[in-house]
Design a protein around this motif. Structure first.
Motif, short mmCIF file in Angstrom:
data_model
loop_
_atom_site.label_atom_id
_atom_site.label_comp_id
_atom_site.label_asym_id
_atom_site.label_seq_id
_atom_site.Cartn_x
_atom_site.Cartn_y
_atom_site.Cartn_z
N HIS A 66 0.78 -1.25 -0.02
CA HIS A 66 -0.11 0.00 -0.06
C HIS A 66 0.86 1.12 -0.03
CE1 HIS A 66 -2.29 -3.18 1.84
NE2 HIS A 66 -3.38 -2.69 1.25
N PHE A 67 2.00 1.19 0.52
CA PHE A 67 3.07 2.30 0.41
C PHE A 67 4.47 1.89 0.26
CE2 PHE A 67 2.29 1.24 4.74
CZ PHE A 67 3.67 1.33 5.28
N LEU A 68 5.36 2.59 -0.34
CA LEU A 68 6.92 2.15 -0.27
C LEU A 68 7.55 2.25 1.02
CD1 LEU A 68 8.02 3.43 -3.74
CD2 LEU A 68 6.84 1.29 -3.17
N LYS A 69 8.56 1.37 1.16
CA LYS A 69 9.22 1.42 2.47
C LYS A 69 9.70 2.80 2.89
CE LYS A 69 9.71 -3.57 2.53
NZ LYS A 69 10.76 -4.62 2.24
N HIS A 70 10.20 3.51 1.77
CA HIS A 70 10.87 4.89 1.85
C HIS A 70 10.02 5.89 1.95
CE1 HIS A 70 11.09 4.13 -2.23
NE2 HIS A 70 10.54 5.51 -2.52
N ALA A 71 8.58 5.83 1.89
CA ALA A 71 7.57 6.72 1.72
C ALA A 71 7.59 7.78 2.90
CB ALA A 71 6.09 6.16 1.70
N ASN A 72 7.32 8.79 2.69
CA ASN A 72 7.10 10.02 4.03
C ASN A 72 6.41 9.35 4.94
OD1 ASN A 72 6.36 12.10 5.47
ND2 ASN A 72 6.67 13.55 4.02
N PRO A 73 6.76 9.20 5.90
CA PRO A 73 6.06 8.63 7.33
C PRO A 73 4.69 9.25 7.44
CG PRO A 73 7.84 9.45 8.20
CD PRO A 73 8.05 9.34 6.44
N ALA A 74 4.84 10.77 7.40
CA ALA A 74 3.74 11.84 7.63
C ALA A 74 2.62 11.37 6.74
CB ALA A 74 4.08 13.19 7.66
N TRP A 75 3.10 11.10 5.24
CA TRP A 75 1.89 10.89 4.16
C TRP A 75 1.39 9.46 4.59
CZ3 TRP A 75 4.71 12.52 -0.94
CH2 TRP A 75 5.15 14.10 -0.84
N VAL A 76 2.13 8.54 4.82
CA VAL A 76 1.50 7.30 5.35
C VAL A 76 0.49 7.23 6.30
CG1 VAL A 76 2.24 4.93 5.96
CG2 VAL A 76 3.55 6.13 4.43
N ALA A 77 0.77 7.81 7.26
CA ALA A 77 -0.19 8.20 8.56
C ALA A 77 -1.31 8.84 8.32
CB ALA A 77 0.44 9.16 9.68
N HIS A 78 -1.37 9.79 7.20
CA HIS A 78 -2.55 10.51 6.85
C HIS A 78 -3.11 9.48 5.86
CE1 HIS A 78 -4.70 14.16 5.27
NE2 HIS A 78 -5.08 13.31 4.48
N LYS A 79 -2.47 8.87 5.07
CA LYS A 79 -3.23 7.83 4.05
C LYS A 79 -4.05 6.82 4.92
CE LYS A 79 -2.55 4.68 0.26
NZ LYS A 79 -1.66 4.34 -0.58
N ALA A 80 -3.35 6.28 5.86
CA ALA A 80 -3.91 5.29 6.68
C ALA A 80 -5.30 5.67 7.40
CB ALA A 80 -3.00 4.54 7.56
#
Length: 336
Positions: A66-80
Motif C-alpha cells: 500500500h506504500f513504499l518502505k521509504h515513503a514519507n511517514p507523515a503521508w503514510v499516517a494520513h493515508k492510513a
C-alpha cells in the motif's frame, strides 16, 4: 493506552518500549466525553449516543503493498487514517474513536515522530480520539479500526439505488492513479505537476461532511477506493440495477490533463483510479434539486456524472457517443 501491548520477545529488541508508548501515543489528545476508559485496562470503554448505531471500519496498510518502505511517514499516517475515515463518510457516520496496531521492524524515532504528528493532526481535525492499540516488532505495517455513529436506520448503504437515480461524485478523479505512477516510476518526476499528483495520492480529504449532509437525500453511497467503475459496480450489484456514465461530465483536474497530455487519457484514469477516497453516491429525482444547497457548506466540488439504468445495462458515452473502453479496477502495487 487501551493498553498498547508489546510482546516480551521484542522487549529487548525495541528500545524503550513503554517509553515509546508514553512519548508518542499517550496524552496527545483531550479525552472525548463519550470515552469512559482509554488507558490502563484490557479494553477501552465508550458510550454510543442514544438512538445511534455503531459504524466500524478496519483497514490494514502494508509496506510494499500500500506504500513504499521509504515513503514519507507523515503521508503514510494520513493515508492510513483517511482511508478508514472515508469508509465512515460513505455511510454518513460521524467518526469518534480509533485504535491502531503498529508493526515496526525497528524503533526509528525519525520515522515515528512525523508519523504520529500527522496521525494526530488528522485525528484531531475530525475529533477522533485514539483509544488503544498494539505495537510489535516485524515487517512495517499498520492496522486501524475507526468507529463512529449514525442514526438508527439512516446509514447510507450500497443497496438503495433505483432506476432513474442520478449518479454523483465528489472532488476530482484520476489524480491518485497519476500520483501512483510517479511513485513507481521516478522518470515521470519531470512531467508537469508530478509532485502535486504524488501528494494527492497520499493526502486525500475524507468527505465526512458530505456523507452527513446526504443522509435522507442519497439512495446509496460508496467511497472510491478501487476505482470509480469498480466501486460503482458494487452499488449496481447490491441494488440490482445498471448505469450510464457520461465521460464529459467526469471531474478532472487541469493538472491531470497536463500530466497525461490529453483529456481522453485523463478520463480513463478517472474511471479506474483507486485510493481516491472521494464519494460516489446516487440521488433520487425528487432530491436532485436539493443537492447543491445541501452540500454548499461542505467545501468540495460535486459532479453529476450519469444515471441509474435497469439491471444488465452498463454504458459509457462521451457527448452522446457510446465509448467502448476496457476499464479495470485498482490493483494495490507490489514493491519490495
Amino acid at each position: 493506552m487501551l493498553t498498547f501491548f508489546i510482546s516480551h520477545v521484542t522487549l529487548n529488541i525495541m528500545f524503550g518500549e513503554f517509553n515509546l508508548i508514553e512519548k508518542y501515543f499517550v496524552g496527545r489528545q483531550p479525552s472525548r466525553k463519550d470515552v469512559m476508559l482509554a488507558a490502563g485496562d484490557d479494553c477501552a470503554l465508550v458510550k454510543v449516543p442514544e438512538g445511534m448505531s455503531l459504524a466500524i471500519s478496519t483497514d490494514t496498510l502494508v509496506a510494499g503493498t500500500h506504500f513504499l518502505k521509504h515513503a514519507n511517514p507523515a503521508w503514510v499516517a494520513h493515508k492510513a487514517l483517511a482511508a478508514n475515515i472515508s469508509d465512515l463518510a460513505a455511510m454518513g457516520a460521524t467518526p469518534a474513536w480509533v485504535s491502531l496496531a503498529l508493526t515496526l521492524p525497528e524503533l526509528d524515532e525519525s520515522w515515528l515522530a512525523p508519523f504520529c504528528d500527522s496521525f494526530f493532526k488528522l485525528a484531531d481535525y475530525f475529533n477522533i480520539q485514539l483509544i488503544g492499540g498494539d505495537t510489535t516488532k516485524g515487517p512495517l505495517s499498520l492496522t486501524l479500526t475507526v468507529q463512529g455513529f449514525v442514526a438508527h436506520d439512516k446509514a447510507l448503504r450500497r443497496d438503495g439505488a433505483q432506476v432513474g437515480d442520478w449518479i454523483y461524485v465528489t472532488g476530482d478523479l484520476g489524480d491518485s492513479r497519476a500520483g501512483l505512477d510517479v511513485i513507481l516510476n521516478t522518470d515521470l518526476r519531470d512531467k508537469p505537476f508530478a509532485e502535486d499528483l504524488e501528494i494527492a495520492h497520499y493526502l486525500a480529504t475524507p468527505r465526512v461532511l458530505v456523507g452527513q449532509a446526504l443522509l435522507g437525500l442519497a439512495s446509496s453511497a460508496i467511497d472510491i477506493s478501487d476505482g470509480l467503475v469498480a466501486d460503482l459496480k458494487h452499488i449496481l450489484k447490491r441494488s440490482d440495477v445498471g448505469a450510464h456514465l457520461e465521460l464529459s461530465d467526469l471531474p478532472i483536474s487541469s493538472q491531470l490533463i497536463q500530466f497525461l497530455g490529453g483529456v481522453d487519457k485523463a478520463q480513463q484514469y478517472a474511471l479506474v483510479s483507486g485510493e481516491e477516497y472521494e464519494l460516489c453516491f446516487t440521488v433520487p429525482k425528487q432530491h436532485k434539486e436539493s443537492i447543491d444547497s445541501a452540500l454548499a457548506h461542505c467545501g468540495c466540488k460535486v459532479s453529476c456524472i450519469g444515471q441509474i439504468r435497469p439491471n444488465g445495462h452498463f454504458e459509457l458515452s462521451n457527448k452522446g457517443k457510446v465509448v467502448d473502453w476496457p476499464v479495470q479496477g485498482f490493483d494495490h502495487f507490489q514493491q519490495d
